[in-house]
Design a protein around this motif. Structure first.
Motif, PDB file in Angstrom:
ATOM      1  N   UNK A 208       7.346   0.771  -9.827  1.00  0.00           N
ATOM      2  CA  UNK A 208       6.037   1.058 -10.424  1.00  0.00           C
ATOM      3  C   UNK A 208       5.520   2.415  -9.942  1.00  0.00           C
TER       4      UNK A 208
ATOM      5  N   UNK B  85       0.868  -1.172   0.000  1.00  0.00           N
ATOM      6  CA  UNK B  85       0.000   0.000   0.000  1.00  0.00           C
ATOM      7  C   UNK B  85       0.905   1.223   0.000  1.00  0.00           C
TER       8      UNK B  85
ATOM      9  N   UNK C  66       4.717   5.523 -12.407  1.00  0.00           N
ATOM     10  CA  UNK C  66       3.340   6.030 -12.487  1.00  0.00           C
ATOM     11  C   UNK C  66       3.294   7.505 -12.062  1.00  0.00           C
TER      12      UNK C  66
ATOM     13  N   UNK D 279       2.382  11.733  -2.319  1.00  0.00           N
ATOM     14  CA  UNK D 279       1.999  13.130  -2.103  1.00  0.00           C
ATOM     15  C   UNK D 279       2.563  13.982  -3.236  1.00  0.00           C
TER      16      UNK D 279
ATOM     17  N   UNK E 173      -1.027  -3.975 -12.145  1.00  0.00           N
ATOM     18  CA  UNK E 173      -0.855  -4.431 -10.761  1.00  0.00           C
ATOM     19  C   UNK E 173      -1.360  -3.388  -9.758  1.00  0.00           C
ATOM     20  N   UNK E 174      -1.676  -2.188 -10.244  1.00  0.00           N
ATOM     21  CA  UNK E 174      -2.129  -1.117  -9.347  1.00  0.00           C
ATOM     22  C   UNK E 174      -3.645  -1.203  -9.156  1.00  0.00           C
ATOM     23  N   UNK E 175      -4.069  -1.147  -7.901  1.00  0.00           N
ATOM     24  CA  UNK E 175      -5.505  -1.283  -7.583  1.00  0.00           C
ATOM     25  C   UNK E 175      -5.899  -0.315  -6.476  1.00  0.00           C
ATOM     26  N   UNK E 176      -7.221  -0.191  -6.288  1.00  0.00           N
ATOM     27  CA  UNK E 176      -7.795   0.576  -5.161  1.00  0.00           C
ATOM     28  C   UNK E 176      -7.190   1.970  -5.036  1.00  0.00           C
ATOM     29  N   UNK E 177      -7.234   2.720  -6.128  1.00  0.00           N
ATOM     30  CA  UNK E 177      -6.689   4.082  -6.108  1.00  0.00           C
ATOM     31  C   UNK E 177      -7.715   5.028  -5.486  1.00  0.00           C
ATOM     32  N   UNK E 178      -7.265   5.810  -4.518  1.00  0.00           N
ATOM     33  CA  UNK E 178      -8.140   6.825  -3.922  1.00  0.00           C
ATOM     34  C   UNK E 178      -7.360   8.137  -3.826  1.00  0.00           C
ATOM     35  N   UNK E 179      -8.070   9.236  -4.079  1.00  0.00           N
ATOM     36  CA  UNK E 179      -7.410  10.537  -4.121  1.00  0.00           C
ATOM     37  C   UNK E 179      -7.901  11.404  -2.975  1.00  0.00           C
ATOM     38  N   UNK E 180      -6.988  12.087  -2.343  1.00  0.00           N
ATOM     39  CA  UNK E 180      -7.352  13.024  -1.284  1.00  0.00           C
ATOM     40  C   UNK E 180      -6.602  14.330  -1.459  1.00  0.00           C
TER      41      UNK E 180
ATOM     42  N   UNK F 296      -3.040  13.825  -2.487  1.00  0.00           N
ATOM     43  CA  UNK F 296      -2.491  12.579  -1.981  1.00  0.00           C
ATOM     44  C   UNK F 296      -3.201  11.434  -2.698  1.00  0.00           C
ATOM     45  N   UNK F 297      -2.405  10.534  -3.244  1.00  0.00           N
ATOM     46  CA  UNK F 297      -2.947   9.387  -3.977  1.00  0.00           C
ATOM     47  C   UNK F 297      -2.585   8.131  -3.188  1.00  0.00           C
ATOM     48  N   UNK F 298      -3.601   7.387  -2.787  1.00  0.00           N
ATOM     49  CA  UNK F 298      -3.353   6.112  -2.098  1.00  0.00           C
ATOM     50  C   UNK F 298      -3.671   4.990  -3.062  1.00  0.00           C
ATOM     51  N   UNK F 299      -2.791   3.997  -3.140  1.00  0.00           N
ATOM     52  CA  UNK F 299      -3.053   2.885  -4.053  1.00  0.00           C
ATOM     53  C   UNK F 299      -2.404   1.601  -3.551  1.00  0.00           C
ATOM     54  N   UNK F 300      -2.933   0.479  -4.025  1.00  0.00           N
ATOM     55  CA  UNK F 300      -2.375  -0.835  -3.705  1.00  0.00           C
ATOM     56  C   UNK F 300      -1.636  -1.356  -4.922  1.00  0.00           C
ATOM     57  N   UNK F 301      -0.548  -2.105  -4.680  1.00  0.00           N
ATOM     58  CA  UNK F 301       0.219  -2.682  -5.787  1.00  0.00           C
ATOM     59  C   UNK F 301       0.467  -4.150  -5.483  1.00  0.00           C
ATOM     60  N   UNK F 302       0.156  -4.980  -6.465  1.00  0.00           N
ATOM     61  CA  UNK F 302       0.399  -6.402  -6.352  1.00  0.00           C
ATOM     62  C   UNK F 302       1.795  -6.678  -6.925  1.00  0.00           C
TER      63      UNK F 302
END
Lengths: 82, 82
Positions: free
Chosen positions: A58, A3, A62, A7, B33-40, A42-48
């Motif tokens: 990655x 995760x 990105x 910023x 591979x990138x998932x669950x992107x959320x922006x704040x 702020x961008x929050x993201x998950x990476x497999x």
């Protein structure tokens, strides 16, 4: 699975009209002690990814290609393994 | 003088169309591979306060009244003395 929080902020030398507008709003509420307001994303993201180095690569790519405008913005990020 | 970073994010239960759009963009670049992107939002500001407690009170009030929408958003913040 990792995760990450990325910023993205405007470079110090770039004027931030959104920040100025928010600063005016804050002053209108009576909080005149607040100064130098700057707004970023702020961008929050998950990476497999199989390891942290791959996840970091990655995120860096990105961020450079899509999330930040390299002319006007800087980015920093954190990664944690889930 | 204190410097604070306030992070405002949509609540987990709220759909984030901007995040979805960015996720599509990232996938279009080939990073599947990138998932669950959320922006704040991140708001950086300076406060001229006599102590950390006063700075914290101002940040909390400004965040609740102006920076975050209490129905849809949560906020967290950090403060450091300059």
């Amino acid at each position: 699975m990792f995760r990450s929080k990325i910023i993205v902020t405007l470079r110090k030398s770039i004027l931030d009209p959104q920040g100025k507008a928010v600063e005016h709003g804050i002053h209108s509420l009576g909080y005149t002690a607040v100064k130098s307001v700057r707004i970023g994303k702020i961008v929050e993201l998950s990476i497999d990814a199989s390891n942290k180095e791959e996840a970091e690569r990655v995120i860096r790519e990105v961020s450079e290609k899509l999330l930040a405008n390299p002319v006007m913005e800087d980015f920093t990020f954190t990664i944690e393994e889930l």
